[in-house]
Scaffold this motif. Structure first.
Motif, mmCIF file in Angstrom:
data_model
loop_
_atom_site.group_PDB
_atom_site.id
_atom_site.type_symbol
_atom_site.label_atom_id
_atom_site.label_comp_id
_atom_site.label_asym_id
_atom_site.label_seq_id
_atom_site.Cartn_x
_atom_site.Cartn_y
_atom_site.Cartn_z
ATOM 1 N N LEU A 5 0.155 -1.225 -0.253
ATOM 2 C CA LEU A 5 -0.435 0.434 -0.109
ATOM 3 C C LEU A 5 0.461 1.140 -0.234
ATOM 4 N N ALA A 6 2.520 1.392 0.804
ATOM 5 C CA ALA A 6 3.011 2.314 0.847
ATOM 6 C C ALA A 6 3.457 2.279 -0.568
ATOM 7 N N ARG A 7 3.779 1.673 -1.764
ATOM 8 C CA ARG A 7 3.356 1.758 -2.885
ATOM 9 C C ARG A 7 3.426 2.361 -3.364
ATOM 10 N N ALA A 8 2.162 1.689 -3.559
ATOM 11 C CA ALA A 8 0.525 2.351 -4.720
ATOM 12 C C ALA A 8 0.700 3.732 -3.972
ATOM 13 N N LEU A 9 0.519 4.232 -3.115
ATOM 14 C CA LEU A 9 0.944 5.847 -2.259
ATOM 15 C C LEU A 9 1.284 6.155 -3.125
ATOM 16 N N GLU A 10 2.135 5.811 -2.888
ATOM 17 C CA GLU A 10 3.838 6.762 -4.118
ATOM 18 C C GLU A 10 3.446 7.015 -5.279
ATOM 19 N N GLU A 11 2.752 6.131 -5.900
ATOM 20 C CA GLU A 11 2.428 5.932 -7.367
ATOM 21 C C GLU A 11 1.106 6.948 -7.568
ATOM 22 N N ILE A 12 0.473 6.977 -6.192
ATOM 23 C CA ILE A 12 -0.857 7.761 -6.612
ATOM 24 C C ILE A 12 -0.767 8.933 -6.283
ATOM 25 N N ALA A 13 0.377 9.114 -5.428
ATOM 26 C CA ALA A 13 1.115 10.917 -5.830
ATOM 27 C C ALA A 13 1.631 11.825 -6.489
ATOM 28 N N GLU A 14 2.061 10.753 -7.634
ATOM 29 C CA GLU A 14 2.979 10.879 -8.644
ATOM 30 C C GLU A 14 1.688 11.259 -10.024
ATOM 31 N N ALA A 15 0.672 11.013 -9.615
ATOM 32 C CA ALA A 15 -0.350 11.510 -10.959
ATOM 33 C C ALA A 15 -0.998 12.191 -10.266
ATOM 34 N N GLY A 16 -0.864 12.970 -8.840
ATOM 35 C CA GLY A 16 -1.073 13.790 -8.820
ATOM 36 C C GLY A 16 -2.198 14.138 -7.698
ATOM 37 N N PHE A 17 -2.570 12.618 -6.670
ATOM 38 C CA PHE A 17 -3.269 13.100 -5.905
ATOM 39 C C PHE A 17 -2.986 13.565 -4.878
ATOM 40 N N TRP A 18 -3.801 14.097 -4.150
ATOM 41 C CA TRP A 18 -3.625 14.546 -2.421
ATOM 42 C C TRP A 18 -3.755 13.943 -1.701
ATOM 43 N N ARG A 19 -2.691 13.228 -1.325
ATOM 44 C CA ARG A 19 -3.012 11.488 0.293
ATOM 45 C C ARG A 19 -3.617 12.080 1.440
ATOM 46 N N ILE A 20 -5.070 11.734 1.671
ATOM 47 C CA ILE A 20 -4.960 12.227 3.350
ATOM 48 C C ILE A 20 -5.454 11.017 4.229
ATOM 49 N N GLY A 21 -4.925 11.087 5.213
ATOM 50 C CA GLY A 21 -4.875 9.747 5.315
ATOM 51 C C GLY A 21 -5.371 10.422 7.135
ATOM 52 N N LEU A 22 -7.205 9.127 7.123
ATOM 53 C CA LEU A 22 -8.636 9.607 8.228
ATOM 54 C C LEU A 22 -7.874 8.889 9.977
ATOM 55 N N THR A 23 -7.654 9.488 10.861
ATOM 56 C CA THR A 23 -7.127 8.957 11.838
ATOM 57 C C THR A 23 -7.736 9.961 13.454
ATOM 58 N N GLY A 24 -8.326 9.266 14.046
ATOM 59 C CA GLY A 24 -9.365 10.147 15.281
ATOM 60 C C GLY A 24 -7.941 10.796 15.729
ATOM 61 N N ASP A 25 -6.590 10.602 15.859
ATOM 62 C CA ASP A 25 -6.034 11.419 16.803
ATOM 63 C C ASP A 25 -5.241 12.971 16.202
ATOM 64 N N ALA A 26 -5.609 12.484 14.693
ATOM 65 C CA ALA A 26 -5.255 14.319 14.266
ATOM 66 C C ALA A 26 -6.078 15.768 14.211
ATOM 67 N N THR A 27 -5.594 16.702 14.405
ATOM 68 C CA THR A 27 -5.524 18.140 14.817
ATOM 69 C C THR A 27 -5.852 18.614 13.732
ATOM 70 N N THR A 28 -6.636 18.238 12.743
ATOM 71 C CA THR A 28 -6.609 18.417 11.520
ATOM 72 C C THR A 28 -8.476 18.116 11.461
ATOM 73 N N ASP A 29 -9.634 19.221 10.740
ATOM 74 C CA ASP A 29 -10.559 18.355 10.045
ATOM 75 C C ASP A 29 -10.876 18.008 8.749
ATOM 76 N N LEU A 30 -11.282 17.333 8.763
ATOM 77 C CA LEU A 30 -10.953 16.285 7.036
ATOM 78 C C LEU A 30 -11.396 17.628 5.709
ATOM 79 N N LYS A 31 -12.312 18.671 6.359
ATOM 80 C CA LYS A 31 -12.568 19.998 5.551
ATOM 81 C C LYS A 31 -12.059 20.900 5.387
ATOM 82 N N ASP A 32 -10.913 21.023 6.252
ATOM 83 C CA ASP A 32 -9.591 21.277 6.376
ATOM 84 C C ASP A 32 -8.718 21.068 5.393
ATOM 85 N N ALA A 33 -8.192 19.770 5.364
ATOM 86 C CA ALA A 33 -7.201 18.920 4.337
ATOM 87 C C ALA A 33 -7.561 18.772 3.081
ATOM 88 N N LEU A 34 -9.036 19.365 2.786
ATOM 89 C CA LEU A 34 -9.075 19.063 1.303
ATOM 90 C C LEU A 34 -8.984 20.304 0.660
#
Length: 246
Positions: A162-191
């Motif tokens: 999955l980590a290697r796939a995320l590298e390929e996804i980044a190369e295709a111009g995708f902004w990668r957001i990991g959803l986790t309850g301990d984050a300090t940023t709300d999803l709407k602000d990360a988009l």
């Protein structure tokens, strides 16, 4: 057609069985899906568009219950299918429009949850779902029933790393957001960027450290403190909705 009694064993991973009217109808409508055989009540068969080359055995409700695990809610119809051909990540990324949402699941193993996530992905127009080929459910009847037809319409990419796939996804111009309850940023602000890859981990352990490290941002859903967390399929639906309207 003469009615035959059947005591076939439950399906295996090479020839899964699907049941339920939505899952079966979607499989029959999918030109990429090869349906091998079918069992049906006469009433349900009138609603299905069985091709002439698919052998159909008419059966009563009790007989059909023996063809599925734990007498699952088959709604009068069961089919045996061949798994879909593999879909490559590069093909999904190459066909992605300028604005797109891709969903990645890190070791989410419950087929009910994954099926529900497929249904939400179809509802909110996700371009695909990416899972590992291990530590994820197989293409089976429980998942197909929960997906309510979406298994036939949402591309499912199964990868090794999955980590290697995320590298390929980044190369295709995708902004990668990991959803986790301990984050300090709300999803709407990360988009923000038009191409977004949302990553969800399994309930309990969440995303693994290497997957987190391959995210451009970590974000949380702003849920009330009255509850600790959401079921992963509910979290996926909310995240997909938020990304679709951003």
């Amino acid at each position: 057609m003469a009615r035959k009694r059947s005591h076939q064993p439950h399906s295996n991973s090479n020839r899964p069985r699907f049941w339920g009217k939505h899952a079966v109808a979607a499989a029959l409508d999918n030109p990429e899906r090869r349906v091998l055989r079918a069992w049906s009540t006469r009433e349900a068969a009138e609603l299905m568009n069985f091709p002439s080359d698919v052998p159909v055995t008419f059966a009563d409700v009790a007989d059909l219950g023996r063809l599925v695990p734990n007498d699952a809610p088959h709604q009068g119809v069961v089919i045996e299918v061949a798994p879909l051909e593999d879909i490559w990540l590069g093909d999904v990324l190459g066909d992605a429009p300028e604005r797109a949402v891709l969903l990645l699941l890190d070791q989410v193993t419950d087929p009910h949850n994954v099926g529900a996530i497929f249904r939400s992905a179809a509802a909110f127009g996700a371009i695909g779902i990416v899972t590992q080929d291990r530590h994820s459910p197989t293409e089976g009847g429980v998942l197909a029933k929960a997906a309510s037809g979406a298994l036939e319409t949402v591309p499912w990419v199964r990868i090794v790393n999955l980590a290697r796939a995320l590298e390929e996804i980044a190369e295709a111009g995708f902004w990668r957001i990991g959803l986790t309850g301990d984050a300090t940023t709300d999803l709407k602000d990360a988009l923000g960027p038009p191409r977004v890859a949302l990553v969800l981990g399994a309930e309990g352990p969440g995303m693994r450290a290497n997957v987190r490290d391959h995210s451009d941002a970590l974000a949380r859903l702003p849920i009330s403190s009255a509850i600790e967390s959401l079921n992963v399929s509910n979290a996926a639906a909310i995240a997909l909705y938020a990304a679709s309207i951003a």
